[in-house]
Motif scaffolding. Structure first.
Motif, PDB file in Angstrom:
ATOM      1  N   LYS A   1      -2.428  -8.155  -3.707  1.00  0.00           N
ATOM      2  CA  LYS A   1      -2.413  -8.629  -2.305  1.00  0.00           C
ATOM      3  C   LYS A   1      -3.693  -8.248  -1.562  1.00  0.00           C
ATOM      4  O   LYS A   1      -4.174  -9.006  -0.718  1.00  0.00           O
TER       5      LYS A   1
ATOM      6  N   VAL B   1       7.845  -6.814   5.101  1.00  0.00           N
ATOM      7  CA  VAL B   1       7.103  -7.049   3.865  1.00  0.00           C
ATOM      8  C   VAL B   1       6.504  -5.762   3.307  1.00  0.00           C
ATOM      9  O   VAL B   1       5.682  -5.813   2.395  1.00  0.00           O
ATOM     10  N   ASN B   2       6.911  -4.631   3.871  1.00  0.00           N
ATOM     11  CA  ASN B   2       6.469  -3.359   3.294  1.00  0.00           C
ATOM     12  C   ASN B   2       7.689  -2.463   3.094  1.00  0.00           C
ATOM     13  O   ASN B   2       8.368  -2.102   4.060  1.00  0.00           O
ATOM     14  N   GLY B   3       7.949  -2.127   1.837  1.00  0.00           N
ATOM     15  CA  GLY B   3       9.141  -1.358   1.495  1.00  0.00           C
ATOM     16  C   GLY B   3       9.064   0.082   1.979  1.00  0.00           C
ATOM     17  O   GLY B   3      10.056   0.648   2.438  1.00  0.00           O
ATOM     18  N   THR B   4       7.877   0.674   1.895  1.00  0.00           N
ATOM     19  CA  THR B   4       7.712   2.081   2.273  1.00  0.00           C
ATOM     20  C   THR B   4       8.091   2.296   3.740  1.00  0.00           C
ATOM     21  O   THR B   4       8.870   3.191   4.074  1.00  0.00           O
TER      22      THR B   4
ATOM     23  N   PHE C   1       7.614   3.904  -3.986  1.00  0.00           N
ATOM     24  CA  PHE C   1       7.345   2.645  -3.267  1.00  0.00           C
ATOM     25  C   PHE C   1       5.959   2.659  -2.651  1.00  0.00           C
ATOM     26  O   PHE C   1       5.298   1.638  -2.534  1.00  0.00           O
ATOM     27  N   ALA C   2       5.558   3.861  -2.191  1.00  0.00           N
ATOM     28  CA  ALA C   2       4.312   3.958  -1.431  1.00  0.00           C
ATOM     29  C   ALA C   2       3.103   3.782  -2.346  1.00  0.00           C
ATOM     30  O   ALA C   2       3.174   4.056  -3.548  1.00  0.00           O
ATOM     31  N   GLU C   3       2.002   3.290  -1.781  1.00  0.00           N
ATOM     32  CA  GLU C   3       0.747   3.215  -2.523  1.00  0.00           C
ATOM     33  C   GLU C   3       0.278   4.654  -2.774  1.00  0.00           C
ATOM     34  O   GLU C   3       0.719   5.583  -2.088  1.00  0.00           O
TER      35      GLU C   3
ATOM     36  N   ASP D   1       0.147   1.584   3.816  1.00  0.00           N
ATOM     37  CA  ASP D   1       1.554   1.286   4.091  1.00  0.00           C
ATOM     38  C   ASP D   1       1.883   1.631   5.538  1.00  0.00           C
ATOM     39  O   ASP D   1       2.289   0.768   6.309  1.00  0.00           O
TER      40      ASP D   1
ATOM     41  N   ASP E   1      -1.038  -2.911   4.614  1.00  0.00           N
ATOM     42  CA  ASP E   1      -0.414  -3.595   3.472  1.00  0.00           C
ATOM     43  C   ASP E   1       0.394  -4.801   3.971  1.00  0.00           C
ATOM     44  O   ASP E   1       0.294  -5.901   3.416  1.00  0.00           O
TER      45      ASP E   1
ATOM     46  N   LYS F   1      -0.196  -9.054   3.523  1.00  0.00           N
ATOM     47  CA  LYS F   1       0.847  -9.992   3.089  1.00  0.00           C
ATOM     48  C   LYS F   1       1.065 -11.072   4.144  1.00  0.00           C
ATOM     49  O   LYS F   1       1.296 -12.242   3.805  1.00  0.00           O
TER      50      LYS F   1
ATOM     51  N   GLY G   1      11.016  -5.731  -2.821  1.00  0.00           N
ATOM     52  CA  GLY G   1       9.611  -6.048  -2.516  1.00  0.00           C
ATOM     53  C   GLY G   1       8.627  -5.336  -3.424  1.00  0.00           C
ATOM     54  O   GLY G   1       7.417  -5.537  -3.303  1.00  0.00           O
ATOM     55  N   ALA G   2       9.115  -4.494  -4.308  1.00  0.00           N
ATOM     56  CA  ALA G   2       8.223  -3.741  -5.196  1.00  0.00           C
ATOM     57  C   ALA G   2       9.016  -3.291  -6.418  1.00  0.00           C
ATOM     58  O   ALA G   2      10.192  -3.621  -6.545  1.00  0.00           O
TER      59      ALA G   2
HETATM   60  N1  LIG Z   1       3.531  -0.113  -1.126  1.00  0.00           N
HETATM   61  C1  LIG Z   1       4.116  -1.421  -1.125  1.00  0.00           C
HETATM   62  C2  LIG Z   1       4.417  -1.848  -2.550  1.00  0.00           C
HETATM   63  C3  LIG Z   1       4.513  -3.307  -2.704  1.00  0.00           C
HETATM   64  O1  LIG Z   1       3.728  -4.130  -2.281  1.00  0.00           O
HETATM   65  C4  LIG Z   1       5.403  -1.383  -0.297  1.00  0.00           C
HETATM   66  O2  LIG Z   1       5.813  -0.281   0.109  1.00  0.00           O
HETATM   67  O3  LIG Z   1       5.952  -2.449   0.004  1.00  0.00           O
END
Ligand SMILES: N[C@@H](CC=O)C(=O)O
Ligand SMILES: NC(=O)C1=CN([C@@H]2O[C@H](COP(=O)(O)OP(=O)(O)OC[C@H]3O[C@@H](n4cnc5c(N)ncnc54)[C@H](OP(=O)(O)O)[C@@H]3O)[C@@H](O)[C@H]2O)C=CC1
Ligand code: NA
Length: 434
Positions: A107, A160-163, A190-192, A198, A203, A207, A302-303
């Motif tokens: 992304k 659109v961000n799971g974290t 989940f986090a980068e 995030d 992030d 998206k 989402g991840a």
């Molecule tokens: N760090 C991102 C992983 C997926 O794109 C998130 O938390 O959504």
């Protein structure tokens, strides 16, 4: 094309790359049945070929030299799941120039350089797909470009961000502090690696740039997206939001009116009746409104390794189908419109704000007079005494107002003597005031 199998070169064997290998290994019969040809990973690029890995890759060749893939004439399709921007861009460009199709989950790269890479792909007659780059396993990009392609889409709102959704859910429902919730999101993977992108909303902004380009056929760039993250959110506001019937979410918001767009990512209070308010923890969802279809919502993981790999494999199969039909390099459509951003006068919403007011006779009426003068009316008000009655904490939710008007009200509020502090303000969505 007349082959027993299509050869893939994989750039990366981490979380997503391992999921891709697993699906190819475990679902080979399904792939063969649906495509009429097999799919084989021929070579995989990694940083360290000696590293111990959880995944068994059999006879597949591991390499740290990208040319082993990019210059291999037997490889038809390159799957980029290594991440990063410059190196990934370089590899993808070389793959396209070598007439190899490309599938990527990246992304960061697509948000910044998607349009030029897409142009290069079309010029070279190859496909470039990136379904995994938004919403992981949720088939949202195909939802927009195929399922809803005949419609005129007006609005896209996404978690659109799971974290950040995980952090906000844990703060709101379990009273966890921001730091504890972030640590948990990191432990759960989940986090980068560096979670700044995030929590500061970048992030999600990447998206949203991708989503709004496809939804509105507009050349939205990452710079067009206004971004605010969640790192400064106070538990107090979550508590007041709950009392008022709201749930706080980091919302990516994109809307088009008369060919002008607004795209932003910001913490937003969602009414409990909005379908996105029930999306919890690391889950993602994208709510799309179209002129003909009305309201739709796409929901899912989402991840994660296998969910994201499912999206990568959907792209791989789309490429192979195009190869079989001899129509590669023809699916991408260049944006129809140049992006023109709405001014604050053309942007509307409801707003929540919290302020500290001198607790004296007539103070609140000064506030109402100011808002009356600006033509802003209130939908909800909460008042709590503070500091042994010296101050009142006031929470107000406005009716729908232009951003420009609301910003002017905030500026004038800050200048009033009875207003001791404007603590916070957030957009409110889903109260039915569209
Ligand atoms: N760090 C991102 C992983 C997926 O794109 C998130 O938390 O959504
Ligand atoms: N993880 C997820 O849930 C999601 C990820 N994405 C995107 O997918 C992509 C991959 O993410 P993820 O699998 O989590 O990443 P990982 O960090 O888990 O894996 C990266 C892989 O790429 C290899 N690699 C990285 N840089 C290089 C390089 N310069 N040269 C050679 N090999 C390299 C690494 O090699 P080595 O193993 O030797 O270190 C590793 O195998 C990213 O663009 C990410 O944003 C998208 C949606 C969800
Ligand atoms: Na997706």
């Amino acid at each position: 094309m007349n082959k027993d199998y299509v050869s893939i070169g994989l750039l990366g064997l981490g979380t997503v790359g391992s999921g891709v290998v697993q699906i190819i290994q475990n679902h080979q019969d399904e792939l063969q049945y649906r495509l009429g040809t097999g799919v084989k990973v021929k070579s995989i690029l990694v940083r360290n070929t000696d590293k111990e890995r959880d995944i068994e890759v059999g006879q597949t060749f591991l390499t740290s030299n990208p040319d082993d893939i990019l210059q291999d004439p037997e490889i038809d399709l390159v799957v980029e799941v290594m991440g990063g921007i410059e190196e990934a861009k370089d590899h993808i460009t070389k793959a396209i120039q070598a007439k190899k199709h490309v599938v990527t989950a990246n992304k960061d790269l697509i948000a910044l350089h998607g349009p030029e890479l897409q142009k290069a792909a079309v010029e070279n007659g190859v496909d470039l797909f990136y379904e995994a780059s938004v919403g992981g396993g949720i088939p949202i990009l195909r939802g927009l470009t195929e399922g809803l392609v005949s419609d005129k889409l007006k609005k896209v709102m996404g978690i659109v961000n799971g974290t950040t959704n995980y952090i906000l859910t844990k703060m709101e429902e379990d009273g966890l502090s921001y730091e504890t919730a972030l640590n948990q999101a990191q432990e759960l993977g989940f986090a980068e690696a560096d979670p700044t992108a995030d929590v500061e909303g970048l992030d999600a902004a990447r998206k949203m740039a991708i989503l709004s380009r496809l939804a509105f056929s507009t050349s939205v760039s990452l710079d067009d997206v206004e971004v605010e993250g969640i790192s400064k959110i106070d538990l107090e506001d979550l508590h007041y939001g709950k009392k008022l019937g709201y749930s706080m979410k980091l919302i990516g918001f994109a809307q088009v009116d008369d060919q002008k767009v607004e795209v932003n990512v910001q913490p937003t209070f969602l009414s409990k009746s909005h379908p996105l308010s029930s999306v919890k923890n690391e889950y993602n969802a994208i709510y799309v409104q179209g002129e003909a279809v009305g309201e739709t919502m796409f929901y899912g993981p989402g991840a994660g390794s296998l969910p994201t790999a499912t999206a990568v494999m959907a792209d791989v199969m789309a490429v192979i189908k195009n190869m079989l039909l001899g129509v590669t390099g023809k699916s991408a459509i260049a944006p129809r419109y140049e992006s023109v951003l709405k001014s604050p006068k053309e942007r509307f919403g409801q707003f929540y704000f919290r302020l500290h007011l001198a607790d004296e006779v007539g103070a609140f009426s000064q506030i109402t007079t100011l808002f009356n003068e600006l033509g802003i009316s209130f939908e909800k008000i909460l008042q709590t005494p503070l500091n042994k009655g010296e101050l009142a904490e006031i929470i107000i939710v406005t009716h729908r107002v232009s951003l420009d008007n609301f910003q002017e009200a905030l500026m004038k509020l800050r200048d009033m003597e009875v207003v001791k502090d404007v603590i916070s303000y957030y957009r409110v969505e889903g109260n039915g005031e569209a």
